[in-house]
Design an enzyme around this catalytic site. Structure first.
Site, PDB file in Angstrom:
ATOM      1  N   GLU A 135     -30.938 -13.991  14.249  1.00 51.64           N
ATOM      2  CA  GLU A 135     -30.284 -15.203  13.739  1.00 51.64           C
ATOM      3  C   GLU A 135     -29.876 -16.070  14.928  1.00 51.64           C
ATOM      4  OE1 GLU A 135     -26.277 -14.863  12.107  1.00 51.64           O
ATOM      5  OE2 GLU A 135     -26.766 -16.355  10.595  1.00 51.64           O
ATOM      6  N   CYS A 137     -24.801 -20.428   7.769  1.00 53.17           N
ATOM      7  CA  CYS A 137     -25.365 -19.130   7.420  1.00 53.17           C
ATOM      8  C   CYS A 137     -26.676 -19.305   6.666  1.00 53.17           C
ATOM      9  CB  CYS A 137     -24.362 -18.324   6.602  1.00 53.17           C
ATOM     10  SG  CYS A 137     -23.707 -19.204   5.188  1.00 53.17           S
ATOM     11  N   LYS A 189      -6.826 -15.098   8.152  1.00 52.88           N
ATOM     12  CA  LYS A 189      -7.025 -15.026   9.602  1.00 52.88           C
ATOM     13  C   LYS A 189      -8.279 -15.804   9.966  1.00 52.88           C
ATOM     14  CE  LYS A 189      -9.136 -12.388  12.310  1.00 52.88           C
ATOM     15  NZ  LYS A 189      -9.528 -13.515  13.155  1.00 52.88           N
ATOM     16  N   GLU A 191     -19.683 -11.722   3.203  1.00 51.17           N
ATOM     17  CA  GLU A 191     -20.667 -12.812   3.297  1.00 51.17           C
ATOM     18  C   GLU A 191     -21.080 -12.870   4.751  1.00 51.17           C
ATOM     19  OE1 GLU A 191     -21.950 -14.190   0.815  1.00 51.17           O
ATOM     20  OE2 GLU A 191     -20.487 -14.123  -0.807  1.00 51.17           O
TER      21      GLU A 191
END
Ligand code: NAD
Length: 473
Positions: free
Chosen positions: A372, A276, A169, A242
């Protein structure tokens, strides 16, 4: 673009129950109305994956490896088409899209070389104890929008080699390359081994909570990762997460600012900062602080930010409108609390473009430092003592990566040992060989991807403990 895409369910490309407009972030125009699944189609995909599992898991691993190599061959043949589509849906410059495809193909090829042999743990005259790695079953492979192809292959390649079947997905804003990969899977793999569904951020919970899914391999934000973890708890599914990062780079006082600045700049702005493992906070010794801020400012002003399909573009747009607005919010906050060295002004044009923005003299508690940003906005922080820099670098709930930049490698190594994260690079960045495991610490994730560890994550280690003597009559 006129291409028609289908969901992949049980080996067939099918229409979605609805459609979903996919926007090109460089133009804000609709690229394609992609098929969108409803819950019934999601359930069909899981059912197909479950039905395909007994025969796929019983297929010898060399035959599974041949299939994984065939996926790599097909992806290689169509690499330029995939790269163009990736640029159009994701925004990254075309050479970077080609690079992502190279990485995706390398991942398939690497996993196709691995084996899962039985391991004799102990053997003597009386007993033999063997460890077997059995495939877990149906895997939900859920990916974000920053690297749709490589992050998919980190999951699909080891899952298939382990003998698992997959329901993939993608993120709703970047489903097209995954759907196109589904077309290859339809040709290369037996029906049901890989299925692809697309949602509008509404089917993730149903997929991860599905009783017939044995393992969830998830890449995305920490906030969503926590929801995934909660949804698998009732069935104790295996889980790899992750998640997000807020990686610090620590620059020691013995570097040459002119030499190190381009590397720092690339580390913070690659993929427009939507990595990331991007450098998201930069700690610079006070003796180099002004020089490095100046060099970074120069690089930011020279950077070419444009449509990724245009030759010479260094940085494309932010991938989607929601993230664009979020990054703009970080810039406003940085203007209020720090000093903008370069960038900071959003051009009045179509597309979600953010110029690389360098911010100095910003406090440690500013949003840009604590959260972030996932965009090309870099806070540069001053330190006078390296212990203090390490403590500030570690003062975060995240723990994904980090970098140390220095001339004295021994000193750099000592600093690297003290950084709390899954990976630390010294004098390089984003070097991610397929055979080296990648993990997140703290709230950046759990479990490993890549390397042999990444394969074992899709297996159950089982011990067979056998007495050598037959049962006495
Ligand atoms: P996101 O968490 O919003 O979405 C990721 C995926 O999860 C998408 O496919 C989304 O549709 C799906 N999803 C949404 N709600 C769900 C639910 N309740 N259950 C299951 N799935 C659900 O993340 P994003 O905004 O697409 O991606 C950016 C984030 O991903 C950043 O935080 C970034 O750091 C992180 N990321 C981490 C890594 C890594 O390897 N650690 C790599 C790339 C990106």
């Amino acid at each position: 673009m006129s291409a028609e895409y289908g969901l992949l369910i049980n080996g067939k490309l099918v229409k979605g129950a609805a459609t979903l407009d996919v926007i090109n972030p460089a133009t804000e125009e609709v690229l394609v109305a992609a098929p969108r699944a409803d819950e019934a189609q999601l359930n069909e995909a899981v059912k197909a994956a479950k039905a395909a599992f007994p025969s796929w898991s019983a297929t010898p691993i060399v035959e599974r490896a041949a299939c994984v190599n065939a996926l790599a061959d097909a992806l290689s043949e169509q690499q330029p088409d995939f790269a163009r589509l990736l640029t159009q849906e994701q925004g990254k410059p075309l050479p970077d899209a080609m690079g992502e495809l190279f990485g995706a193909i390398a991942m398939l090829r690497y996993y196709a070389t691995l084996d899962l042999p039985l391991k004799v743990l102990k053997e003597d005259d009386t007993q033999k104890i063997v460890q077997q790695h059995s495939p877990l079953g149906v895997v939900a492979a859920i990916t974000p929008w920053n690297f749709p192809m490589i992050l998919l292959m980190l999951k699909v390649a080891p899952a298939l080699m382990a003998g698992c079947t997959v329901v993939a997905k993608p993120a709703p804003t970047t489903p097209l390359t995954t759907l196109k990969f589904g077309e290859i899977c339809a040709r290369v793999l037996p029906p049901g081994v890989v299925n692809v569904i697309v949602d509008q951020n509404d089917l993730g919970g149903a997929l991860t909570g599905h009783p017939d899914v044995a393992k969830v391999a998830f890449t995305g934000s920490t906030a969503t990762g926590k929801k995934v973890m909660a949804s698998v708890a009732s069935t104790l599914k295996r889980l790899t997460l992750e998640l997000g990062g807020n990686d610090a780079a620590i620059v020691l006082d013995d570097v040459d600012p002119k030499e190190v600045a381009p590397k720092l700049f690339a580390g913070a702005t690659m993929n427009s900062g939507q990595v990331c493992l991007a450098i998201k906070r930069l700690y610079v010794h006070e003796s180099q602080y002004d020089a490095i801020c100046d060099e970074l400012g120069k690089l930011a002003r020279e950077a070419i930010v444009d449509d990724g399909l245009k030759q010479g573009t260094q940085m494309g747009p932010i991938q989607n409108k929601a993230q664009f607005e979020k990054v703009k919010g970080f810039i406003e906050d940085a203007k209020a609390h720090g000093k903008i060295v370069a960038g900071g002004e959003i051009a009045d044009r179509k597309g979600y473009f953010i110029p690389p923005t360098i911010v100095r003299d910003i406090p440690d508690d500013a949003r840009l430092v604590r959260e972030e940003q996932f965009g090309p906005v870099l806070p540069v922080l001053r330190y006078s003592n390296v212990d203090d820099a390490i403590a500030r670098a570690n003062d975060t709930d995240y723990g994904l990566g980090g970098t140390v930049w220095a001339t004295d490698l021994d000193r750099a190594f000592e600093v690297a040992k003290r950084i709390e994260s899954g990976t630390v690079w010294i004098n390089k960045h984003l070097d991610l060989p397929p055979d080296i495991p990648f993990t997140g610490s703290k709230q950046s994730g759990m479990g490993a991807e890549m390397g042999e560890e990444g394969l074992l994550e899709f297996t159950q280690a089982k011990v067979i403990n056998m007495a050598k003597a037959p049962i006495a009559a």
